[in-house]
Design an enzyme around this catalytic site. Sequence first.
Site, PDB file in Angstrom:
ATOM      1  N   HIS A  59       0.826  -1.211   0.000  1.00  0.00           N
ATOM      2  CA  HIS A  59       0.000   0.000   0.000  1.00  0.00           C
ATOM      3  C   HIS A  59       0.862   1.265   0.000  1.00  0.00           C
ATOM      4  O   HIS A  59       0.404   2.340  -0.399  1.00  0.00           O
ATOM      5  CB  HIS A  59      -0.932  -0.014   1.202  1.00  0.00           C
ATOM      6  CG  HIS A  59      -2.194   0.767   1.003  1.00  0.00           C
ATOM      7  ND1 HIS A  59      -2.240   1.968   0.322  1.00  0.00           N
ATOM      8  CD2 HIS A  59      -3.472   0.516   1.396  1.00  0.00           C
ATOM      9  CE1 HIS A  59      -3.490   2.421   0.311  1.00  0.00           C
ATOM     10  NE2 HIS A  59      -4.260   1.565   0.958  1.00  0.00           N
ATOM     11  N   ASP A 118     -10.869  -5.884 -17.153  1.00  0.00           N
ATOM     12  CA  ASP A 118     -11.122  -6.910 -18.175  1.00  0.00           C
ATOM     13  C   ASP A 118      -9.788  -7.407 -18.729  1.00  0.00           C
ATOM     14  O   ASP A 118      -9.072  -6.667 -19.399  1.00  0.00           O
ATOM     15  CB  ASP A 118     -11.978  -6.320 -19.291  1.00  0.00           C
ATOM     16  CG  ASP A 118     -12.332  -7.328 -20.380  1.00  0.00           C
ATOM     17  OD1 ASP A 118     -11.895  -8.499 -20.298  1.00  0.00           O
ATOM     18  OD2 ASP A 118     -13.038  -6.929 -21.333  1.00  0.00           O
TER      19      ASP A 118
END
Length: 448
Positions: free
Chosen positions: A164, A377
């Site tokens: 992070h 995608d």
Amino acid sequence: MASTDSLTFKVTRKSPVLIPPAKPTPHELRFLSDIDDQYGLRFQMPLIEIYRNNPSMRGKDPVRTIRDAVAKALVFYYPFAGRLREYATRKLVVECTGEGVVFVEADADVSLQQLGTLVPPIPNLQELLHDVPGTAGVINSPLMLIQVTRLICGGFIFAFRYSHAMSDATGILQFLTAVGELARGAECLSVPPVWERHILCARYPPRVTLRHREYDVVIDPKGTLIAHDRVVRHLFFGSAEISALRRSLPPHLQHSCSRFELVTACMWRCRTSATSTEAKEEVRLLCVVNIRKRLNPPLPEGYYGNAIVYPAAVTSADKLLKNPLQYAVELVKKAKHEATEEYVKSVVDLMVVRGRPDLTGVRTYLVSYAKGFDEVDVGWGKAAYGGVARAGVDSFPRAVSYFMPYKNDKGEDGILVPICLPPKPMELFINELHKMMVRGRSSIASPL
């Protein structure tokens, strides 16, 4: 072997490998910003993308497709292929070594249908994202761990864990979108990555001009952050629930508060009521605010570092609970509004002045809205689920809720909110939530 309450399945993994960039990349040092390297962001965040079988992709291997696309993406995002080093004053620097990210290929003898409803915490995450020894650290560790698991139905799970300190949700989504574009055959990226971390580094000399209650040092003599007997519930706020909550507000707020602000205020109030906080004790709500467009000029498009702040709403428990929902909503709106450009600069300077402190965790509830991950995608279409893999993070046990856009089994769009509490407080929380609803379905406590 992995198991849920009614399911046992086997995951077979190959030995982990390192995926370096597909082409040579610069070997250099790159400093993180003073937002990036604060203590509260020094952990690895697990995310997951779940894909159904797509007949048009028959003969295509998702493992090879994603592995090759990641290698290509690392040419553009080559700092992810390096390792973090810590310098004087706890400053984090990326050494761009080109070593690569860790990749695991796996197969599971289970179908998506057998796995059931997939919401965080994802069942058997330890099987779908194997904790490869030596990969869980912050300093001198790989900055990303990826596991792609084929399922017997032709679907697959793309799970990953990333540092992070390198990126916030918007930044890592940008990276994943790049992986998807390259997996589908693109030669260049629609949004090229931008480093420019110096923009969010401290002024000279640093000057903290505002009070930042999110970094207050609060003593916790009761050990309220420690609870091992936790359960997770998933709350669905659809149009009926949102409308019911709005009706409890005065007209000027009904039309001026967002769904996020409304649900946040509701959750904060119910959670405070359920956790037996003493009346005069301070309670905090931290809202994650994306500041990319709050600066002048805005951060450049493609900036993939941490560009978030955590403005705090602070009040006493009795004021929060004795006042109507309007009071909590106004506190939430005020906190978000405070994230101005000067506020951001003051936070950045605070990091340097106070040695990169952690966020306050005592009697604190942190909320974030994680959206867009289901749009990734990699060739098989949009994800059946995309987003956080568990309800909270280790540094904030039972005090974090990641809001997510969600469509329930009736096809209704809404907001899904995981909440993590011990059993008795959870029961009190659900009872308080139902009392707050003027109308709405009794199934608001769980859409599943």
